[in-house]
Design an enzyme around this catalytic site. Sequence first.
Site, PDB file in Angstrom:
ATOM      1  CG  ASN A 242      -0.427  -0.103   2.501  1.00 60.08           C
ATOM      2  OD1 ASN A 242       0.640  -0.688   2.692  1.00 60.08           O
ATOM      3  ND2 ASN A 242      -1.091   0.480   3.475  1.00 60.08           N
TER       4      ASN A 242
ATOM      5  CD  GLU B  40       4.854  -1.241  12.813  1.00 65.68           C
ATOM      6  OE1 GLU B  40       3.763  -0.660  12.633  1.00 65.68           O
ATOM      7  OE2 GLU B  40       5.596  -0.983  13.763  1.00 65.68           O
TER       8      GLU B  40
ATOM      9  CB  CYS C 108      -2.073   0.237   8.065  1.00 68.65           C
ATOM     10  SG  CYS C 108      -0.745   1.412   8.362  1.00 68.65           S
TER      11      CYS C 108
ATOM     12  N   GLY D 219       2.224  -5.939   7.259  1.00 69.83           N
ATOM     13  CA  GLY D 219       1.199  -6.551   6.422  1.00 69.83           C
ATOM     14  C   GLY D 219      -0.031  -6.923   7.234  1.00 69.83           C
ATOM     15  CB  SER D 220      -2.835  -9.071   6.348  1.00 68.56           C
ATOM     16  OG  SER D 220      -2.158 -10.273   6.055  1.00 68.56           O
TER      17      SER D 220
ATOM     18  CD  GLU E  55      -6.739  -3.539   7.756  1.00 66.81           C
ATOM     19  OE1 GLU E  55      -6.326  -4.708   7.730  1.00 66.81           O
ATOM     20  OE2 GLU E  55      -5.991  -2.556   7.710  1.00 66.81           O
TER      21      GLU E  55
HETATM   22  P1  NAD Z   1      -0.092  -9.168   3.238  1.00 66.19           P
HETATM   23  O1  NAD Z   1       0.009  -9.680   4.620  1.00 66.19           O
HETATM   24  O2  NAD Z   1      -0.983  -9.871   2.295  1.00 66.19           O
HETATM   25  O3  NAD Z   1       1.344  -9.145   2.527  1.00 66.19           O
HETATM   26  C1  NAD Z   1       2.466  -8.503   3.113  1.00 66.19           C
HETATM   27  C2  NAD Z   1       3.738  -9.203   2.638  1.00 66.19           C
HETATM   28  O4  NAD Z   1       3.691 -10.544   3.072  1.00 66.19           O
HETATM   29  C3  NAD Z   1       3.904  -9.238   1.116  1.00 66.19           C
HETATM   30  O5  NAD Z   1       5.260  -9.002   0.814  1.00 66.19           O
HETATM   31  C4  NAD Z   1       3.506 -10.656   0.753  1.00 66.19           C
HETATM   32  O6  NAD Z   1       4.187 -11.172  -0.354  1.00 66.19           O
HETATM   33  C5  NAD Z   1       3.904 -11.438   1.994  1.00 66.19           C
HETATM   34  N1  NAD Z   1       3.072 -12.630   2.198  1.00 66.19           N
HETATM   35  C6  NAD Z   1       1.805 -12.855   1.778  1.00 66.19           C
HETATM   36  N2  NAD Z   1       1.376 -14.062   2.176  1.00 66.19           N
HETATM   37  C7  NAD Z   1       2.399 -14.614   2.853  1.00 66.19           C
HETATM   38  C8  NAD Z   1       2.566 -15.861   3.517  1.00 66.19           C
HETATM   39  N3  NAD Z   1       1.602 -16.780   3.528  1.00 66.19           N
HETATM   40  N4  NAD Z   1       3.745 -16.101   4.134  1.00 66.19           N
HETATM   41  C9  NAD Z   1       4.723 -15.178   4.134  1.00 66.19           C
HETATM   42  N5  NAD Z   1       4.621 -13.980   3.518  1.00 66.19           N
HETATM   43  C10 NAD Z   1       3.480 -13.704   2.888  1.00 66.19           C
HETATM   44  O7  NAD Z   1      -0.470  -7.620   3.382  1.00 66.19           O
HETATM   45  P2  NAD Z   1      -0.767  -6.599   2.228  1.00 66.19           P
HETATM   46  O8  NAD Z   1      -2.044  -6.974   1.592  1.00 66.19           O
HETATM   47  O9  NAD Z   1       0.440  -6.399   1.394  1.00 66.19           O
HETATM   48  O10 NAD Z   1      -0.962  -5.252   3.071  1.00 66.19           O
HETATM   49  C11 NAD Z   1      -2.177  -4.900   3.630  1.00 66.19           C
HETATM   50  C12 NAD Z   1      -2.202  -5.153   5.127  1.00 66.19           C
HETATM   51  O11 NAD Z   1      -1.053  -4.601   5.718  1.00 66.19           O
HETATM   52  C13 NAD Z   1      -3.376  -4.482   5.800  1.00 66.19           C
HETATM   53  O12 NAD Z   1      -3.896  -5.363   6.765  1.00 66.19           O
HETATM   54  C14 NAD Z   1      -2.760  -3.274   6.492  1.00 66.19           C
HETATM   55  O13 NAD Z   1      -3.449  -2.823   7.601  1.00 66.19           O
HETATM   56  C15 NAD Z   1      -1.406  -3.790   6.831  1.00 66.19           C
HETATM   57  N6  NAD Z   1      -0.451  -2.697   6.917  1.00 66.19           N
HETATM   58  C16 NAD Z   1       0.054  -2.371   8.129  1.00 66.19           C
HETATM   59  C17 NAD Z   1       0.926  -1.309   8.230  1.00 66.19           C
HETATM   60  C18 NAD Z   1       1.522  -0.898   9.536  1.00 66.19           C
HETATM   61  O14 NAD Z   1       2.458  -0.118   9.509  1.00 66.19           O
HETATM   62  N7  NAD Z   1       1.024  -1.375  10.652  1.00 66.19           N
HETATM   63  C19 NAD Z   1       1.293  -0.595   7.087  1.00 66.19           C
HETATM   64  C20 NAD Z   1       0.759  -0.969   5.877  1.00 66.19           C
HETATM   65  C21 NAD Z   1      -0.117  -2.024   5.788  1.00 66.19           C
END
Ligand code: NAD
Length: 442
Positions: free
Chosen positions: A99, A194, A228, A172-173, A318
């Site tokens: 994002n 995070e 996020c 990430g998520s 979310e």
């Molecule tokens: P995601 O968890 O789908 O992916 C994040 C990363 O993890 C990517 O690089 C992806 O390739 C990797 N990934 C995906 N599946 C995986 C698995 N099974 N095993 C290991 N790695 C894996 O998240 P997203 O869709 O890229 O981002 C959106 C989410 O991130 C939202 O929930 C948002 O709230 C959160 N987010 C948090 C912050 C923060 O600073 N707290 C900032 C930005 C986004």
Amino acid sequence: MDYKNNINFRKQSLIKLLYTVKLYEKEISEALYNDFKKPAFEAFVTEINIVIDELNYTIKNINKWAKPKKVLPSFLNFPSREYIYSEPYGSVLIISPWNYPFQLALCPLIAAVAAGNKVTLKPSELTPNTSSLLSKIIRETFDPKHVIVVLGDKRLSEELLKNRWNYIFFTGSVAVGKLIYKAAAEFLTPVTLELGGKNPCIVDETANLPLAAKRIVWGKFINAGQTCIAPDYILVKPKIKNELISLLKKEIQNAYGENPELSPDFTRIISKEHLKRLVSFIEFQDIAFGGSHNEDENYLSPTIVDEPNLDSALMKEEIFGPILPILSYSNNDDLKRIISKSEKPLSMYVFTENNAFAEKIIQDYSFGGGCVNDTVVHFSNKRLPFGGVGNSGIGAYHGKLSFDTFSHQKAIVKKANWLDIPFRYAPYKGKLKMIKKILKWI
Ligand code: NAD
């Protein structure tokens, strides 16, 4: 290439990174546009400038941060000098999301390098243009034995996680965060997670409504709600609800015009799957504004949903898109009932002129961080920790805390030999009374 012990080498690496980022400023902006039409203004303010700022701040402070910190010695250790040494963890894995694909990859990387680590960065596969440019920038800046970018999807992440790392920094998520935590536990690797959550935004009857609407619309629809810390939903007192909705509509139109699809300032949804998920959220809902989408363009208009059911997917997950549900609440019990249905949020916002009410919200709810009378902007102060609590994350970073995140704090006592107080040594006979007296005294 002594990145571990040579602070000047670390500093020079960051200066080189600063130079390369500035060199590629235009390409970064274009990559972000090509990935999901992020406007050049947002690309600069919310991505490029954040990285430049972080680099300048880190370069300026690295010598001070990396120096062993002298602490007040313990009387019990007399005579001694006592220190905290910041020790690099070693080999660090950073996994970043799509994002804010530039700054959420590079800000942790900058800190990891500053703290003397070797870094592997895996950016998101959903922003291929930005991720491959990141790879190029890193290749041109660092020796691959020091910092590398690896490109791939979750299968690559899974492979990476089979290795032993000395620190994992994941953004990430929540669902993937749990997998990261499990994989890290195998090696007892420390982590920063995070993550995200449902961020409530409360508007009470004393709020400055026009300003609240403006600041909510900005924080919600920047990056098309794919932030996020965007307000996820609004909780508003019934008697001001209609007025707030009218003001929100007006502010959306002020920002993005009559048809936001034509606005150069409105970002697209990252993928067809993500769009489909968001569109399914608004089916069968009472749409107060917007609600249109264009699949070919990955476009979803800024949308306001009136009083969604708390058990609908819209209110359970979310949102992470340009949909703003509005719910009314009458009292603090209502607030508790609605907010407590979700896990601890990453952020929370309250718009009010009533300081006591704002203070109550801050004290009563556990959440990562937030604002009174604004949204999102707590992210911008390097002196504030940024991170979640409970399901919204583990650990925090920004500014000096980022450096500390990637450093083990090693406690060192340097004892002098000119005096050796005999109390602690056996035989203890006759010493207990005396030691109790001394401990009471100090
Ligand atoms: P995601 O968890 O789908 O992916 C994040 C990363 O993890 C990517 O690089 C992806 O390739 C990797 N990934 C995906 N599946 C995986 C698995 N099974 N095993 C290991 N790695 C894996 O998240 P997203 O869709 O890229 O981002 C959106 C989410 O991130 C939202 O929930 C948002 O709230 C959160 N987010 C948090 C912050 C923060 O600073 N707290 C900032 C930005 C986004």
